[in-house]
Design a protein around this motif. Structure first.
Motif, PDB file in Angstrom:
ATOM      1  N   ASP A 287       0.830  -1.192   0.000  1.00  0.00           N
ATOM      2  CA  ASP A 287       0.000   0.000   0.000  1.00  0.00           C
ATOM      3  C   ASP A 287       0.874   1.255   0.000  1.00  0.00           C
ATOM      4  N   LYS A 288       0.420   2.278  -0.722  1.00  0.00           N
ATOM      5  CA  LYS A 288       1.233   3.488  -0.887  1.00  0.00           C
ATOM      6  C   LYS A 288       1.666   4.074   0.460  1.00  0.00           C
ATOM      7  N   LYS A 289       0.759   4.042   1.424  1.00  0.00           N
ATOM      8  CA  LYS A 289       1.081   4.637   2.730  1.00  0.00           C
ATOM      9  C   LYS A 289       2.120   3.810   3.486  1.00  0.00           C
ATOM     10  N   ALA A 290       2.166   2.521   3.167  1.00  0.00           N
ATOM     11  CA  ALA A 290       3.071   1.637   3.922  1.00  0.00           C
ATOM     12  C   ALA A 290       4.438   1.510   3.262  1.00  0.00           C
ATOM     13  N   VAL A 291       4.577   2.112   2.071  1.00  0.00           N
ATOM     14  CA  VAL A 291       5.838   1.939   1.332  1.00  0.00           C
ATOM     15  C   VAL A 291       7.015   2.516   2.104  1.00  0.00           C
ATOM     16  N   GLY A 292       6.836   3.713   2.673  1.00  0.00           N
ATOM     17  CA  GLY A 292       7.922   4.377   3.393  1.00  0.00           C
ATOM     18  C   GLY A 292       8.499   3.505   4.491  1.00  0.00           C
ATOM     19  N   SER A 293       7.622   2.951   5.301  1.00  0.00           N
ATOM     20  CA  SER A 293       8.110   2.123   6.411  1.00  0.00           C
ATOM     21  C   SER A 293       8.705   0.814   5.898  1.00  0.00           C
ATOM     22  N   ALA A 294       8.121   0.270   4.798  1.00  0.00           N
ATOM     23  CA  ALA A 294       8.661  -0.977   4.226  1.00  0.00           C
ATOM     24  C   ALA A 294      10.080  -0.754   3.706  1.00  0.00           C
ATOM     25  N   VAL A 295      10.273   0.402   3.054  1.00  0.00           N
ATOM     26  CA  VAL A 295      11.602   0.720   2.518  1.00  0.00           C
ATOM     27  C   VAL A 295      12.591   0.905   3.666  1.00  0.00           C
ATOM     28  N   ALA A 296      12.171   1.628   4.689  1.00  0.00           N
ATOM     29  CA  ALA A 296      13.063   1.856   5.841  1.00  0.00           C
ATOM     30  C   ALA A 296      13.459   0.530   6.484  1.00  0.00           C
ATOM     31  N   GLU A 297      12.501  -0.355   6.593  1.00  0.00           N
ATOM     32  CA  GLU A 297      12.771  -1.661   7.204  1.00  0.00           C
ATOM     33  C   GLU A 297      13.757  -2.462   6.347  1.00  0.00           C
ATOM     34  N   THR A 298      13.547  -2.418   5.028  1.00  0.00           N
ATOM     35  CA  THR A 298      14.444  -3.162   4.128  1.00  0.00           C
ATOM     36  C   THR A 298      15.859  -2.603   4.195  1.00  0.00           C
ATOM     37  N   ILE A 299      15.956  -1.278   4.217  1.00  0.00           N
ATOM     38  CA  ILE A 299      17.282  -0.646   4.309  1.00  0.00           C
ATOM     39  C   ILE A 299      17.992  -1.102   5.587  1.00  0.00           C
ATOM     40  N   LYS A 300      17.206  -1.204   6.644  1.00  0.00           N
ATOM     41  CA  LYS A 300      17.786  -1.609   7.935  1.00  0.00           C
ATOM     42  C   LYS A 300      18.200  -3.080   7.901  1.00  0.00           C
ATOM     43  N   VAL A 301      17.276  -3.922   7.444  1.00  0.00           N
ATOM     44  CA  VAL A 301      17.545  -5.368   7.459  1.00  0.00           C
ATOM     45  C   VAL A 301      18.710  -5.719   6.528  1.00  0.00           C
ATOM     46  N   CYS A 302      18.724  -5.082   5.366  1.00  0.00           N
ATOM     47  CA  CYS A 302      19.760  -5.416   4.379  1.00  0.00           C
ATOM     48  C   CYS A 302      20.993  -4.525   4.511  1.00  0.00           C
ATOM     49  N   ASP A 303      20.968  -3.659   5.509  1.00  0.00           N
ATOM     50  CA  ASP A 303      22.116  -2.802   5.796  1.00  0.00           C
ATOM     51  C   ASP A 303      22.515  -1.974   4.569  1.00  0.00           C
ATOM     52  N   LEU A 304      21.545  -1.246   4.031  1.00  0.00           N
ATOM     53  CA  LEU A 304      21.783  -0.487   2.795  1.00  0.00           C
ATOM     54  C   LEU A 304      21.847   1.015   3.037  1.00  0.00           C
ATOM     55  N   ASP A 305      21.887   1.405   4.300  1.00  0.00           N
ATOM     56  CA  ASP A 305      21.799   2.826   4.623  1.00  0.00           C
ATOM     57  C   ASP A 305      22.893   3.656   3.944  1.00  0.00           C
ATOM     58  N   ALA A 306      24.086   3.076   3.839  1.00  0.00           N
ATOM     59  CA  ALA A 306      25.225   3.828   3.290  1.00  0.00           C
ATOM     60  C   ALA A 306      25.034   4.195   1.824  1.00  0.00           C
ATOM     61  N   VAL A 307      24.198   3.450   1.113  1.00  0.00           N
ATOM     62  CA  VAL A 307      24.051   3.702  -0.327  1.00  0.00           C
ATOM     63  C   VAL A 307      22.623   4.083  -0.705  1.00  0.00           C
ATOM     64  N   ALA A 308      21.772   4.298   0.282  1.00  0.00           N
ATOM     65  CA  ALA A 308      20.341   4.494   0.010  1.00  0.00           C
ATOM     66  C   ALA A 308      20.051   5.645  -0.937  1.00  0.00           C
ATOM     67  N   ALA A 309      20.882   6.683  -0.882  1.00  0.00           N
ATOM     68  CA  ALA A 309      20.603   7.866  -1.708  1.00  0.00           C
ATOM     69  C   ALA A 309      21.360   7.849  -3.027  1.00  0.00           C
ATOM     70  N   ARG A 310      22.102   6.794  -3.296  1.00  0.00           N
ATOM     71  CA  ARG A 310      22.912   6.776  -4.525  1.00  0.00           C
ATOM     72  C   ARG A 310      22.188   6.035  -5.651  1.00  0.00           C
ATOM     73  N   PRO A 311      22.400   6.477  -6.900  1.00  0.00           N
ATOM     74  CA  PRO A 311      21.782   5.752  -8.026  1.00  0.00           C
ATOM     75  C   PRO A 311      22.320   4.322  -8.090  1.00  0.00           C
ATOM     76  N   ALA A 312      21.419   3.383  -8.305  1.00  0.00           N
ATOM     77  CA  ALA A 312      21.810   1.965  -8.291  1.00  0.00           C
ATOM     78  C   ALA A 312      22.861   1.656  -9.351  1.00  0.00           C
ATOM     79  N   GLY A 313      22.776   2.353 -10.492  1.00  0.00           N
ATOM     80  CA  GLY A 313      23.700   2.073 -11.582  1.00  0.00           C
ATOM     81  C   GLY A 313      25.135   2.460 -11.280  1.00  0.00           C
ATOM     82  N   ARG A 314      25.349   3.256 -10.233  1.00  0.00           N
ATOM     83  CA  ARG A 314      26.714   3.714  -9.931  1.00  0.00           C
ATOM     84  C   ARG A 314      27.340   2.953  -8.774  1.00  0.00           C
ATOM     85  N   LEU A 315      26.672   1.919  -8.305  1.00  0.00           N
ATOM     86  CA  LEU A 315      27.219   1.163  -7.175  1.00  0.00           C
ATOM     87  C   LEU A 315      28.178   0.081  -7.666  1.00  0.00           C
ATOM     88  N   SER A 316      29.023  -0.411  -6.763  1.00  0.00           N
ATOM     89  CA  SER A 316      29.916  -1.525  -7.098  1.00  0.00           C
ATOM     90  C   SER A 316      29.072  -2.793  -7.272  1.00  0.00           C
TER      91      SER A 316
END
Lengths: 316, 411
Positions: A112-141
């Motif tokens: 649901d659109k309203k739940a996306v924000g929290s789902a994304v935050a949870e995924t970033i936390k679980v997958c430890d992606l905070d360091a790259v969250a704001a970077r374009p995916a195509g520019r990552l290693s």
């Protein structure tokens, strides 16, 4: 290694599938409980991709059934909602940031659109992606892209995660990071089904493995259990010589259970009873031109060689 | 080494059917279209659909009407309908609607009376002034060659009016000369010479302030770029298929259909913005009455954008690689645009090409917008064009969605 759960998330019951009258899958039976990691192994054409397509609901088996959370993924959206697929390719939008990718796939997975924000935050936390969250995916290693690839399959909180070669093409530290992530996800109760050619990694990562051959299951069980079943207490031995052995040394090597496959008989391999290397060396003549003598516990690669008659492809 | 590189290029071209078509099939096809148009544009074999309306109904006007109808390059349109003979208002309507390139109205028996209005009137549409000019020239030529006495008699009347009455002897000689002329046709020379006072030309809609071609070319350019942009945008469908994104989405509950529909929606909106930008320029710089016809314009713009979007997505669904799709889209857009009138007005085309044009969205979109701004067409007149565009968009959408569904569930 993760703990076992109760009711299986994935149940595969005697499925068979043929493509243009050619059997691709034959009588496959597998279960996967929450918190467990199951690895599908086999050479190209063994049926791994077809089996995954059946589990994802893209192919309808000719016989038997696949159930995800007790439902048919071909006909039931809830079963598909419980599945997250991580393709072998980097299936991301390269011009979107990691956060935008996670949000996009969460929405497309029905969050649901309203739940996306929290789902994304949870995924970033679980997958430890905070360091790259704001970077374009195509520019990552490559390693980070692999992790984001997994994260995008996690953003709708699936109960079954399917990964196709999740560590292909990345360096050892990145591989370890993926391994650690998968162990953590399984520890949180996720059922993980994966394919990989990194057999050494699977020995420690997977709770169970299933070797597929010509569409059927050639062997299945825990890695340690299968190795014990096929090799017992024996060890894999390899002797390399500087010169071709004389008849006496060749006979001695043969008596130990070793065989040579090369023309000059410089390399001898085989299974021997458990014994220390110095003991083995002492059984060969003192002046034998041995350049290397290696004794090791058989691994999944040994089992692969036994089942398929050839060694697995080296890990990319 | 140089030959090796050339050989690699040749093999790459040979094994890429799309590139092969683009390199060797498209150029002669495009040439064919242009040659068909421009080889006839300056000569008498330029085909014109003309309605000849003999309102005077005299034996002479009947002969003139027949002579015009039998001219090479004139395709006569029947002067009757189910409701009876057509009048001049019907003729004007047919010209305005583009069903006739021009009309020839024989409203009176040609005679030597210079004070009367010209007996023959060629009625054309100001947006296709070239067609009216071509027909006028041909009518003048047929009058000069087939009916030479008409012009000479009127010239003699002019001399009579300017220099005083002829003497009896002069009048007798003139009558004799006219009777001899009547018996034979004049030599074909100076065919474009004007027959003063015999033929008038009237252009419909020419009183408007805007440039005659603006409404045509605004539509022609808009649909051309709508198609190009939609095709390029739709290629992302193939990228997603190859990158595994589709595999990921198909495994989820939403499936792949939502992605295709979402892309269709975006490309439609993108096309609407493109059309808006083009018509903003047409309104701002050329004074097209955009706001006066905004409702019908918007409907046409939406349908044009939807057709472009879904044709693009259909093409991308049928192609297996980005390279293939790019080649195919260039091929399709260029051919549709050339035949459909985006590159040159369709009235310049030979009949068979004009008819073929109706199988392109370009022709319907251009006619629709042109009709709105030039003729002031409303929903009733635009119903056919809108229906064709809607049906095309829907058909392309349904096939694209079906292909997406088939890809997702490999049954």
């Amino acid at each position: 290694m993760s703990q076992a759960g109760n009711e299986p998330i994935l149940e595969i019951e005697s499925i068979a599938f043929a493509y243009r009258d050619k059997p691709v899958l034959r009588d496959i039976n597998l279960d996967l409980a929450p918190g467990r990691i199951l690895a599908l192994l086999g050479p190209n054409g063994a049926g791994k991709s077809t089996l995954i397509r059946c589990i994802c609901g893209r192919l309808e088996p000719d016989a038997g059934q696949v159930l995800v959370v007790g439902k048919d993924p071909l006909r039931n959206a809830a079963a598909r909602a419980a599945t997250g697929l991580v393709p072998q390719q980097i299936a991301l939008y390269p011009h979107l940031t990691v956060r935008e990718n996670l949000a996009t796939f969460a929405r497309l997975a029905g969050i649901d659109k309203k739940a996306v924000g929290s789902a994304v935050a949870e995924t970033i936390k679980v997958c430890d992606l905070d360091a790259v969250a704001a970077r374009p995916a195509g520019r990552l290693s490559g390693g980070w892209q692999r992790r984001v690839n997994i994260g995008c399959a996690m953003s709708h909180s699936p109960r079954l995660l399917i990964l196709d070669e999740p560590t292909v093409g990345i360096d050892p530290p990145a591989r370890e990071a993926i391994e650690s992530l998968l162990t953590r996800l399984a520890g949180n109760g996720l059922a993980v089904l994966m394919t990989s050619h990194d057999l050494a990694q699977l020995e420690t990562l997977a709770d169970s493995v299933a070797f597929l051959s010509e569409g059927g299951i050639a062997a299945t069980g825990t890695p340690a259990g299968l190795i014990r079943e096929f090799f017992g207490a024996r060890r894999e031995c390899r002797v390399s010589l500087a010169d071709s052995p004389g008849p006496e040394l060749a006979a001695r090597l043969g008596e130990l259970g070793l065989a040579s496959s090369d023309r000059d008989a410089l390399h001898w391999t085989g299974l021997i009873d458990e014994q220390p290397a110095w003991s083995l060396h002492s059984q060969l003549s003192v002046d034998a031109p041995v350049t290397e003598l290696r004794v090791r516990r058989p691994g999944l690669d040994s089992l692969w060689a036994r089942l398929y008659g050839r060694h697995p492809e080296p890990v990319a | 080494m140089i030959a090796t590189v050339a050989r690699v290029m040749w093999l790459a071209l040979l094994r890429d059917r799309g590139a092969l078509m683009l390199a060797f099939v498209l150029p002669p096809l495009m040439f064919l279209v242009f040659a068909e148009v421009f080889s006839g544009a300056g000569e008498s074999d330029l085909e014109m659909r003309v309605l000849v309306l003999d309102e005077a109904g005299t034996p002479l006007t009947g002969r003139i009407a027949r002579a015009i109808g039998e001219l090479d390059g004139i395709v006569p349109i029947p002067g009757k309908s189910e409701s009876g003979p057509l009048g001049v208002a019907d003729l004007e309507a047919l010209v305005r609607q583009g069903q006739a390139d021009a009309g020839v109205w024989l409203r009176a028996q040609p005679d030597a009376n210079l004070d009367a209005d010209p007996p023959l009137v060629v009625i054309g549409d100001a947006s296709r002034a070239l067609a009216a000019a071509v027909v006028t020239g041909r009518v003048q030529r047929v009058l000069q060659s087939e009916f030479p006495t008409l012009g000479v008699a009127r010239a003699a009347s002019l001399v009579d009016a300017l220099a005083g009455p002829y003497t009896d002897q002069q009048q007798e000689a003139l009558d004799l000369a006219l009777s001899e002329l009547d018996a034979e046709t004049l030599e074909q020379e100076g065919g474009d010479t004007s027959q003063d006072g015999l033929v008038a030309q009237r252009l419909l809609g020419g009183g408007r302030e805007i440039d005659d071609g603006v409404s045509y070319y605004a539509g022609a350019v808009a649909i051309l770029f709508l198609l190009f942009a939609a095709m390029q945008g739709a290629i992302s469908l193939i990228d997603e298929r190859n990158s595994g994104i589709v595999d990921r989405l198909v495994a989820g509950p939403g499936g792949y259909t939502v992605v295709v529909v979402g892309k269709g929606l975006f490309l439609t909106l993108q096309g609407l913005v493109q059309a808006t930008l083009i018509f903003t320029v047409a309104w701002w710089l050329y004074g097209i009455d955009w706001f006066g016809h905004f409702g019908p314009w918007l409907v046409t713009a939406l349908l044009a954008a939807a057709v472009a979007a879904w044709l693009g997505l259909l093409l991308a669904s049928l192609c297996s690689s980005r390279q293939q799709a790019q080649t195919a889209s260039a091929f399709v857009v260029l051919i549709l645009s050339a035949i459909g009138g985006s590159m040159m007005p369709r009235f310049l085309m030979p009949g068979w090409l004009r008819e073929l044009g109706w199988f392109t969205p370009n022709a319907w979109v251009i006619e629709s917008w042109h009709g709105i701004f030039w003729r002031g067409d409303g929903p009733a007149e635009l119903a056919t064009a809108w229906s064709v565009l809607l049906a095309t968009a829907l058909a392309a959408m349904l096939i694209s969605i079906w292909l997406a569904h088939r890809l997702a569930r490999e049954k």
